[in-house]
Design a protein around this motif. Structure first.
Motif, PDB file in Angstrom:
ATOM      1  N   ALA A 223      40.971  45.535  43.308  1.00 29.28           N
ATOM      2  CA  ALA A 223      41.288  46.124  42.200  1.00 29.28           C
ATOM      3  C   ALA A 223      41.713  45.080  41.502  1.00 29.28           C
ATOM      4  O   ALA A 223      41.135  44.503  40.232  1.00 29.28           O
ATOM      5  N   LYS A 224      42.289  44.171  42.237  1.00 31.14           N
ATOM      6  CA  LYS A 224      43.352  43.481  41.432  1.00 31.14           C
ATOM      7  C   LYS A 224      42.136  42.119  41.101  1.00 31.14           C
ATOM      8  O   LYS A 224      41.651  40.944  40.255  1.00 31.14           O
TER       9      LYS A 224
ATOM     10  N   ASN B 246      39.482  56.048  34.898  1.00 28.39           N
ATOM     11  CA  ASN B 246      41.299  55.187  36.175  1.00 28.39           C
ATOM     12  C   ASN B 246      41.882  55.851  35.995  1.00 28.39           C
ATOM     13  O   ASN B 246      42.887  56.259  36.591  1.00 28.39           O
TER      14      ASN B 246
ATOM     15  N   SER C 101      33.372  50.005  29.187  1.00 32.25           N
ATOM     16  CA  SER C 101      35.221  49.711  29.863  1.00 32.25           C
ATOM     17  C   SER C 101      36.106  50.706  29.227  1.00 32.25           C
ATOM     18  O   SER C 101      36.977  51.390  29.926  1.00 32.25           O
TER      19      SER C 101
ATOM     20  N   VAL D 193      36.724  40.180  35.913  1.00 29.18           N
ATOM     21  CA  VAL D 193      35.629  40.498  34.659  1.00 29.18           C
ATOM     22  C   VAL D 193      36.046  40.341  33.127  1.00 29.18           C
ATOM     23  O   VAL D 193      36.140  40.419  32.843  1.00 29.18           O
ATOM     24  N   GLU D 194      37.816  39.653  34.067  1.00 28.93           N
ATOM     25  CA  GLU D 194      38.067  38.881  32.277  1.00 28.93           C
ATOM     26  C   GLU D 194      37.122  38.055  32.264  1.00 28.93           C
ATOM     27  O   GLU D 194      37.335  37.682  30.655  1.00 28.93           O
TER      28      GLU D 194
ATOM     29  N   GLU E 264      43.759  47.527  46.606  1.00 29.18           N
ATOM     30  CA  GLU E 264      44.629  47.442  45.789  1.00 29.18           C
ATOM     31  C   GLU E 264      44.369  45.581  44.914  1.00 29.18           C
ATOM     32  O   GLU E 264      44.021  45.090  43.914  1.00 29.18           O
TER      33      GLU E 264
ATOM     34  N   GLU F 288      38.353  52.643  31.900  1.00 27.28           N
ATOM     35  CA  GLU F 288      39.796  52.934  31.977  1.00 27.28           C
ATOM     36  C   GLU F 288      40.436  54.589  31.527  1.00 27.28           C
ATOM     37  O   GLU F 288      41.225  55.142  32.458  1.00 27.28           O
TER      38      GLU F 288
ATOM     39  N   GLU G 260      33.515  38.438  31.101  1.00 27.77           N
ATOM     40  CA  GLU G 260      33.885  39.070  29.382  1.00 27.77           C
ATOM     41  C   GLU G 260      34.442  37.423  29.033  1.00 27.77           C
ATOM     42  O   GLU G 260      33.284  37.173  27.676  1.00 27.77           O
TER      43      GLU G 260
ATOM     44  N   THR H  67      38.874  42.142  41.605  1.00 27.74           N
ATOM     45  CA  THR H  67      37.647  42.800  40.378  1.00 27.74           C
ATOM     46  C   THR H  67      37.901  42.656  38.866  1.00 27.74           C
ATOM     47  O   THR H  67      37.462  42.015  37.942  1.00 27.74           O
ATOM     48  N   ARG H  68      39.242  42.734  38.526  1.00 25.66           N
ATOM     49  CA  ARG H  68      39.732  42.884  37.318  1.00 25.66           C
ATOM     50  C   ARG H  68      40.105  41.483  36.648  1.00 25.66           C
ATOM     51  O   ARG H  68      39.773  41.119  35.513  1.00 25.66           O
ATOM     52  N   LYS H  69      40.136  40.256  37.555  1.00 29.86           N
ATOM     53  CA  LYS H  69      40.181  38.757  37.344  1.00 29.86           C
ATOM     54  C   LYS H  69      38.640  38.473  36.691  1.00 29.86           C
ATOM     55  O   LYS H  69      38.319  37.655  36.176  1.00 29.86           O
TER      56      LYS H  69
END
Length: 181
Positions: A148-149, A97, A90, A155-156, A145, A94, A159, A151-153
């Motif tokens: 990506a948003k 990125n 991770s 992943v969170e 965008e 980052e 996790e 995907t981040r949600k």
């Protein structure tokens, strides 16, 4: 317009970026290697304790209890190892990125300039094409965008769910081994 100086600067920037990306990759590999060595070291130490205990076990119940006692530490070590691997990957992602995001923004800015230049120098009706290109570029950026948003949600959430599940598994294993012992 591409000049000799802009071409050289572009190549130098690309080499610098490649070098930095290589550094990020080697750093991650170094950390993975250290993590693996630590895991091997602790596993060998635990196995040595186990074999020592097996050789001194007086009865089958003591032997059974000894082997059950190794389950929870092994599970905790495995979960810790996997979390550390995820953390290293991770952090590397980052870093990549952070390095590439400004370059992506610069490319988009240059693309907008090129479209504006095309629009200004195009014959009658060229503005329509330039507007269509700008609209397509804007829609593409928006889709990227949004993806990506999302995907981040995801992943969170993943996790969080994995952490809860692994914690529950460790606790259940500890409870089960205590009941059996």
């Amino acid at each position: 317009m591409m000049t000799k100086d802009t071409l050289v600067a572009s190549h130098n920037d690309a080499l610098s970026t490649l070098s930095t990306l290589g550094g990020v990759g080697f750093d991650a590999l170094e950390r993975f290697g250290a993590l693996n060595i630590d895991l091997c070291r602790s596993t060998l130490a635990d196995n040595a304790k186990l074999f020592s205990g097996i050789s001194t076990a007086a009865d089958p119940k003591a032997l059974f209890s000894l082997t059950l006692g190794t389950i929870e530490p092994a599970l905790v070590r495995t979960v810790g190892y996997l979390r550390a691997c995820y953390g290293i990957a991770s952090e590397a992602g980052e870093s990549v990125n952070l390095l590439l995001a400004p370059k992506y923004a610069a490319i988009n800015k240059d693309l907008d300039k090129a479209i504006d230049s095309l629009s200004a120098s195009a014959p009658v009706g060229g503005e329509v094409i330039a507007t269509a290109l700008k609209s397509a570029v804007t829609a593409t950026h928006s889709a990227i965008e949004d993806a990506a948003k999302t995907t981040r949600k995801v992943v969170e959430m993943t996790e969080s769910n994995i952490n809860k599940a692994t914690d529950a598994a460790v606790k259940a294993t500890a409870k089960a081994t205590k009941k059996v012992a």
